[in-house]
Write a protein that holds these residues in place. Structure first.
Motif, PDB file in Angstrom:
ATOM      1  N   ASP A  43       0.787  -1.166   0.126  1.00 12.66           N
ATOM      2  CA  ASP A  43      -0.062   0.049  -0.010  1.00 12.66           C
ATOM      3  C   ASP A  43       0.658   1.426  -0.189  1.00 12.66           C
ATOM      4  OD1 ASP A  43      -2.384  -1.673  -0.008  1.00 12.66           O
ATOM      5  OD2 ASP A  43      -2.799  -1.588   2.327  1.00 12.66           O
ATOM      6  N   ASN A  44       1.972   1.284   0.854  1.00 10.71           N
ATOM      7  CA  ASN A  44       2.733   2.514   0.845  1.00 10.71           C
ATOM      8  C   ASN A  44       3.556   2.625  -0.209  1.00 10.71           C
ATOM      9  OD1 ASN A  44       2.128   2.891   3.522  1.00 10.71           O
ATOM     10  ND2 ASN A  44       3.854   2.055   4.512  1.00 10.71           N
ATOM     11  N   ILE A  45       3.920   1.775  -1.149  1.00 13.77           N
ATOM     12  CA  ILE A  45       4.614   1.848  -2.409  1.00 13.77           C
ATOM     13  C   ILE A  45       3.592   2.211  -3.552  1.00 13.77           C
ATOM     14  CG2 ILE A  45       5.693   0.501  -4.202  1.00 13.77           C
ATOM     15  CD1 ILE A  45       7.039  -1.352  -2.072  1.00 13.77           C
ATOM     16  N   MET A  46       2.270   1.435  -3.305  1.00 14.70           N
ATOM     17  CA  MET A  46       1.569   2.210  -4.495  1.00 14.70           C
ATOM     18  C   MET A  46       0.746   3.377  -4.418  1.00 14.70           C
ATOM     19  SD  MET A  46       0.898  -0.396  -6.668  1.00 14.70           S
ATOM     20  CE  MET A  46      -0.631   0.078  -7.554  1.00 14.70           C
ATOM     21  N   GLN A  47       0.993   3.985  -3.263  1.00 16.36           N
ATOM     22  CA  GLN A  47       0.185   5.210  -2.877  1.00 16.36           C
ATOM     23  C   GLN A  47       1.274   6.241  -3.394  1.00 16.36           C
ATOM     24  OE1 GLN A  47      -0.633   5.381   1.398  1.00 16.36           O
ATOM     25  NE2 GLN A  47      -2.234   4.057   0.859  1.00 16.36           N
ATOM     26  N   SER A 101      -2.283   0.811 -11.350  1.00 16.19           N
ATOM     27  CA  SER A 101      -2.580   1.798 -10.199  1.00 16.19           C
ATOM     28  C   SER A 101      -4.290   2.094 -10.327  1.00 16.19           C
ATOM     29  CB  SER A 101      -2.157   3.253 -10.065  1.00 16.19           C
ATOM     30  OG  SER A 101      -2.096   3.689 -11.376  1.00 16.19           O
ATOM     31  N   TYR A 102      -4.651   1.792 -11.585  1.00 17.55           N
ATOM     32  CA  TYR A 102      -6.164   1.844 -11.838  1.00 17.55           C
ATOM     33  C   TYR A 102      -6.705   0.686 -11.167  1.00 17.55           C
ATOM     34  CZ  TYR A 102     -10.488   1.124 -14.438  1.00 17.55           C
ATOM     35  OH  TYR A 102     -11.740   0.875 -14.914  1.00 17.55           O
ATOM     36  N   TYR A 103      -6.450  -0.661 -11.017  1.00 17.33           N
ATOM     37  CA  TYR A 103      -6.969  -1.716 -10.360  1.00 17.33           C
ATOM     38  C   TYR A 103      -6.613  -1.549  -8.864  1.00 17.33           C
ATOM     39  CZ  TYR A 103      -6.959  -3.790 -14.995  1.00 17.33           C
ATOM     40  OH  TYR A 103      -7.478  -3.985 -16.391  1.00 17.33           O
ATOM     41  N   TYR A 104      -5.626  -1.039  -8.366  1.00 10.40           N
ATOM     42  CA  TYR A 104      -5.314  -0.986  -7.063  1.00 10.40           C
ATOM     43  C   TYR A 104      -6.483   0.273  -6.572  1.00 10.40           C
ATOM     44  CZ  TYR A 104      -3.039   0.684  -2.803  1.00 10.40           C
ATOM     45  OH  TYR A 104      -3.025   1.046  -1.338  1.00 10.40           O
ATOM     46  N   LEU A 148      -9.104   1.163  -7.513  1.00  8.81           N
ATOM     47  CA  LEU A 148     -10.681   0.759  -7.685  1.00  8.81           C
ATOM     48  C   LEU A 148     -10.881  -0.478  -6.818  1.00  8.81           C
ATOM     49  CD1 LEU A 148     -11.487   1.463 -11.267  1.00  8.81           C
ATOM     50  CD2 LEU A 148     -12.046   2.960  -9.257  1.00  8.81           C
ATOM     51  N   ASN A 149      -9.805  -0.785  -6.269  1.00 12.83           N
ATOM     52  CA  ASN A 149     -10.172  -2.121  -5.352  1.00 12.83           C
ATOM     53  C   ASN A 149     -10.639  -3.343  -6.134  1.00 12.83           C
ATOM     54  OD1 ASN A 149      -8.759  -1.614  -2.948  1.00 12.83           O
ATOM     55  ND2 ASN A 149     -10.901  -0.475  -2.242  1.00 12.83           N
ATOM     56  N   ILE A 150     -10.211  -3.598  -7.404  1.00 12.89           N
ATOM     57  CA  ILE A 150     -10.682  -4.552  -8.387  1.00 12.89           C
ATOM     58  C   ILE A 150      -9.289  -5.498  -8.514  1.00 12.89           C
ATOM     59  CG2 ILE A 150     -12.718  -3.558  -8.940  1.00 12.89           C
ATOM     60  CD1 ILE A 150     -11.117  -2.739 -11.664  1.00 12.89           C
ATOM     61  N   GLY A 151      -9.382  -6.171  -9.655  1.00 11.36           N
ATOM     62  CA  GLY A 151      -8.640  -6.987 -10.172  1.00 11.36           C
ATOM     63  C   GLY A 151      -7.929  -8.270  -8.967  1.00 11.36           C
ATOM     64  N   TRP A 152      -7.125  -8.197  -8.352  1.00 13.21           N
ATOM     65  CA  TRP A 152      -6.482  -9.022  -7.457  1.00 13.21           C
ATOM     66  C   TRP A 152      -7.464  -8.991  -6.292  1.00 13.21           C
ATOM     67  CZ3 TRP A 152      -3.447  -5.157  -8.869  1.00 13.21           C
ATOM     68  CH2 TRP A 152      -3.278  -3.946  -8.081  1.00 13.21           C
ATOM     69  N   TYR A 153      -8.206  -8.079  -5.954  1.00 14.59           N
ATOM     70  CA  TYR A 153      -8.967  -8.021  -4.971  1.00 14.59           C
ATOM     71  C   TYR A 153     -10.366  -8.827  -4.997  1.00 14.59           C
ATOM     72  CZ  TYR A 153      -6.262  -4.324  -2.989  1.00 14.59           C
ATOM     73  OH  TYR A 153      -4.975  -3.603  -2.534  1.00 14.59           O
ATOM     74  N   LEU A 196      -4.140 -12.036 -13.344  1.00 19.43           N
ATOM     75  CA  LEU A 196      -2.807 -11.863 -14.276  1.00 19.43           C
ATOM     76  C   LEU A 196      -2.624 -10.283 -14.552  1.00 19.43           C
ATOM     77  CD1 LEU A 196      -1.213 -12.953 -16.515  1.00 19.43           C
ATOM     78  CD2 LEU A 196      -2.908 -13.035 -17.914  1.00 19.43           C
ATOM     79  N   ILE A 197      -1.366  -9.715 -14.231  1.00 22.00           N
ATOM     80  CA  ILE A 197      -1.271  -8.623 -14.821  1.00 22.00           C
ATOM     81  C   ILE A 197      -1.109  -8.675 -16.377  1.00 22.00           C
ATOM     82  CG2 ILE A 197       0.492  -6.650 -14.700  1.00 22.00           C
ATOM     83  CD1 ILE A 197       1.376  -7.791 -11.840  1.00 22.00           C
ATOM     84  N   GLU A 198      -2.079  -8.097 -17.131  1.00 25.81           N
ATOM     85  CA  GLU A 198      -2.070  -8.015 -18.480  1.00 25.81           C
ATOM     86  C   GLU A 198      -0.935  -6.997 -19.038  1.00 25.81           C
ATOM     87  OE1 GLU A 198      -5.905  -8.203 -20.200  1.00 25.81           O
ATOM     88  OE2 GLU A 198      -6.507  -9.541 -19.046  1.00 25.81           O
ATOM     89  N   ASN A 199      -0.734  -5.818 -18.318  1.00 27.32           N
ATOM     90  CA  ASN A 199       0.283  -4.904 -19.036  1.00 27.32           C
ATOM     91  C   ASN A 199       1.342  -4.772 -17.893  1.00 27.32           C
ATOM     92  OD1 ASN A 199       1.487  -2.742 -19.823  1.00 27.32           O
ATOM     93  ND2 ASN A 199      -0.081  -1.231 -19.725  1.00 27.32           N
ATOM     94  N   ILE A 200       2.207  -5.734 -17.858  1.00 24.44           N
ATOM     95  CA  ILE A 200       3.418  -5.940 -17.029  1.00 24.44           C
ATOM     96  C   ILE A 200       4.363  -4.704 -17.411  1.00 24.44           C
ATOM     97  CG2 ILE A 200       5.503  -7.105 -16.487  1.00 24.44           C
ATOM     98  CD1 ILE A 200       3.916  -9.667 -17.538  1.00 24.44           C
ATOM     99  N   GLU A 201       4.222  -4.207 -18.608  1.00 22.77           N
ATOM    100  CA  GLU A 201       5.143  -2.900 -19.313  1.00 22.77           C
ATOM    101  C   GLU A 201       4.907  -1.770 -18.366  1.00 22.77           C
ATOM    102  OE1 GLU A 201       3.913  -4.894 -21.522  1.00 22.77           O
ATOM    103  OE2 GLU A 201       5.620  -5.900 -22.415  1.00 22.77           O
ATOM    104  N   GLY A 202       3.411  -1.447 -18.336  1.00 19.01           N
ATOM    105  CA  GLY A 202       2.691  -0.427 -17.696  1.00 19.01           C
ATOM    106  C   GLY A 202       3.109  -0.309 -16.158  1.00 19.01           C
TER     107      GLY A 202
END
Length: 122
Positions: free
Chosen positions: A40-44, A57-60, A62-67, A73-79
């Motif tokens: 969380d500290n890193i993502m912020q 950060s979009y998924y983080y 919005l609390n979606i994706g891995w939540y 799956l991270i579809e955009n690893i480069e991003g």
């Protein structure tokens, strides 16, 4: 064979955990497990692009994706790599900086080797 480095989760057992899992072409798995507080500290430290959340950060935010679905799956690893790379390292403490470097290394190697990367929230 599966090897998950849990150094950054030790002592936080029972607390929420984030796991980055790399799945190689031969289905070998490796990864990094960390306490969600560090994550969380890193993502912020990631800032919006032109007022919008993008990539990981979009998924983080919005609390979606891995939540919602783990492993996710991270579809955009480069991003994701670019977002982590763009973090102001002066805003992290020494341990968070060490974790960020591990995440960057994991993502960069996965991009180079064309491996899949998943995030789990447990």
């Amino acid at each position: 064979m599966e090897h998950i480095n849990n150094k950054y989760y030790l002592g936080f057992e029972g607390e929420p955990e984030i796991i980055f899992t790399v799945v190689k072409q031969d289905n070998e798995k490796s990864g990094l497990s960390l306490w969600s507080g560090y994550f969380d500290n890193i993502m912020q430290q990631i800032t919006p692009v032109e007022g919008k959340w993008t990539a990981l950060s979009y998924y983080y935010n919005l609390n979606i994706g891995w939540y919602d679905e783990s492993p996710w799956l991270i579809e955009n690893i480069e991003g994701a790599y670019e977002q982590f790379k763009g973090i102001d390292k002066n805003k992290l403490d020494e341990l968070e900086l060490e974790i960020l470097e591990k995440i960057l290394e994991l993502l960069k190697k996965s991009i180079e080797e064309k491996n899949n990367v998943y995030i789990s929230y447990e």
